[in-house]
Write an enzyme that holds these catalytic residues in place. Sequence first.
Site, PDB file in Angstrom:
ATOM      1  N   ASP A  52      -9.787   4.084   8.394  1.00  0.00           N
ATOM      2  CA  ASP A  52      -9.879   2.813   7.681  1.00  0.00           C
ATOM      3  C   ASP A  52     -10.581   3.046   6.342  1.00  0.00           C
ATOM      4  O   ASP A  52     -11.752   3.412   6.304  1.00  0.00           O
ATOM      5  CB  ASP A  52     -10.661   1.791   8.506  1.00  0.00           C
ATOM      6  CG  ASP A  52     -10.746   0.445   7.798  1.00  0.00           C
ATOM      7  OD1 ASP A  52      -9.823  -0.373   7.968  1.00  0.00           O
ATOM      8  OD2 ASP A  52     -11.740   0.208   7.068  1.00  0.00           O
ATOM      9  N   TYR A  57     -13.926   1.655  -1.891  1.00  0.00           N
ATOM     10  CA  TYR A  57     -14.894   2.604  -1.326  1.00  0.00           C
ATOM     11  C   TYR A  57     -15.089   3.835  -2.203  1.00  0.00           C
ATOM     12  O   TYR A  57     -16.130   4.500  -2.126  1.00  0.00           O
ATOM     13  CB  TYR A  57     -14.459   3.060   0.070  1.00  0.00           C
ATOM     14  CG  TYR A  57     -14.364   1.977   1.102  1.00  0.00           C
ATOM     15  CD1 TYR A  57     -14.935   0.723   0.899  1.00  0.00           C
ATOM     16  CD2 TYR A  57     -13.697   2.200   2.309  1.00  0.00           C
ATOM     17  CE1 TYR A  57     -14.834  -0.268   1.855  1.00  0.00           C
ATOM     18  CE2 TYR A  57     -13.604   1.217   3.273  1.00  0.00           C
ATOM     19  CZ  TYR A  57     -14.164  -0.020   3.043  1.00  0.00           C
ATOM     20  OH  TYR A  57     -14.065  -1.001   4.001  1.00  0.00           O
ATOM     21  N   LYS A  86      -6.931  -1.097   1.383  1.00  0.00           N
ATOM     22  CA  LYS A  86      -7.115  -2.508   1.044  1.00  0.00           C
ATOM     23  C   LYS A  86      -7.065  -2.720  -0.466  1.00  0.00           C
ATOM     24  O   LYS A  86      -7.454  -1.834  -1.232  1.00  0.00           O
ATOM     25  CB  LYS A  86      -8.472  -3.010   1.573  1.00  0.00           C
ATOM     26  CG  LYS A  86      -8.771  -2.626   3.015  1.00  0.00           C
ATOM     27  CD  LYS A  86     -10.164  -3.066   3.432  1.00  0.00           C
ATOM     28  CE  LYS A  86     -10.534  -2.537   4.798  1.00  0.00           C
ATOM     29  NZ  LYS A  86     -10.905  -1.111   4.765  1.00  0.00           N
ATOM     30  N   HIS A 117      -8.571  -7.330   0.869  1.00  0.00           N
ATOM     31  CA  HIS A 117      -9.956  -7.014   1.213  1.00  0.00           C
ATOM     32  C   HIS A 117     -10.822  -8.266   1.341  1.00  0.00           C
ATOM     33  O   HIS A 117     -11.646  -8.378   2.253  1.00  0.00           O
ATOM     34  CB  HIS A 117     -10.531  -6.061   0.161  1.00  0.00           C
ATOM     35  CG  HIS A 117     -11.610  -5.176   0.663  1.00  0.00           C
ATOM     36  ND1 HIS A 117     -11.864  -3.927   0.139  1.00  0.00           N
ATOM     37  CD2 HIS A 117     -12.520  -5.333   1.652  1.00  0.00           C
ATOM     38  CE1 HIS A 117     -12.879  -3.369   0.783  1.00  0.00           C
ATOM     39  NE2 HIS A 117     -13.296  -4.208   1.688  1.00  0.00           N
TER      40      HIS A 117
END
Length: 314
Positions: A52, A57, A86, A117
């Site tokens: 994931d 990120y 996302k 997201h």
Amino acid sequence: MSKSSALSKKIKLNTGAFIPAVGFGTVCNEENRSWFKDVVIAAIESGYRHIDTAWYYGTEEIIGEALQEVFAKGEVKREDLFVTTKVWPSFYKNPSKSLDESLTALKLDYVDLFLQHWPLGFASDDNGKPEVPKDANGDIIFAEDFDYLDTYKELIKIYKKTNKVKAIGVSNYTVEKLQRLLKETDVVPVTNQVELHPHIPQVDLVSFCKEKGIIVEAYSPLGSNGAPNLKIPEVVELAKKYECSPVDILVSYHVAAGRVVLPRSQNIERIKKGFKYIDLTAKELKALDDFGIANPKRFITDPWGKNLGFEYWD
């Protein structure tokens, strides 16, 4: 992999595909990124089949390098893995660009799941910059005339017209936002990813998603920094009863209830241990829910989420 391992469990999505019930969360602090590739490789070699991640990120290039090394060894193929990414709110107008950047970084032709997201839009340029725009007072600058469903509708177009995503879903959606989505669009999201654990069980949201065929994915299952959920008395008692670790209980809490859970760690030795699956009873699951109802505590309270309609967003 043993059937008693939580990593071996899968859940059927409303598309008919299966998603591994335990996913590897890939948020990683800057100071740990120099060895994060080894962490991802260790996770896959230890049995994780669900990764994931997200554009926001900043770890997707590292993950891409790790995946190439794993594939080169020949023990795991692309089709053996379930990969999620996302679209961040700064790409609210152009999820396709966000997806293409993620695919390039991940060195993949497709992802198994593409999520919105947050049901938000941030004022930004075509490159998704700045990720979180702020004014001179430090307040977040949200996009004008933004409708969160416009982003989801773009995901639907990608899903229907390309081969870049196998399924689409959402994250951080309340019941009310899901109700509107289901009324105004024709693709039911396969998942809704939210903070969920025995401190914030979100029983009404879970019930609604189950009724509509939407699988709930739980992030921050240990309670974020310091893993405070490991100390919950009911969790400790169940760990003693089943002769396992508290983390096994926290992971099984979701898997036994038919949810996906997304723990994360940068500790390779801890990752190698995996998670023992405990088939918790309905009574035990309810006791954990009841603890959270009586002792609600949300640990992820990003400032942009405080007006979305979630409870306990301090």
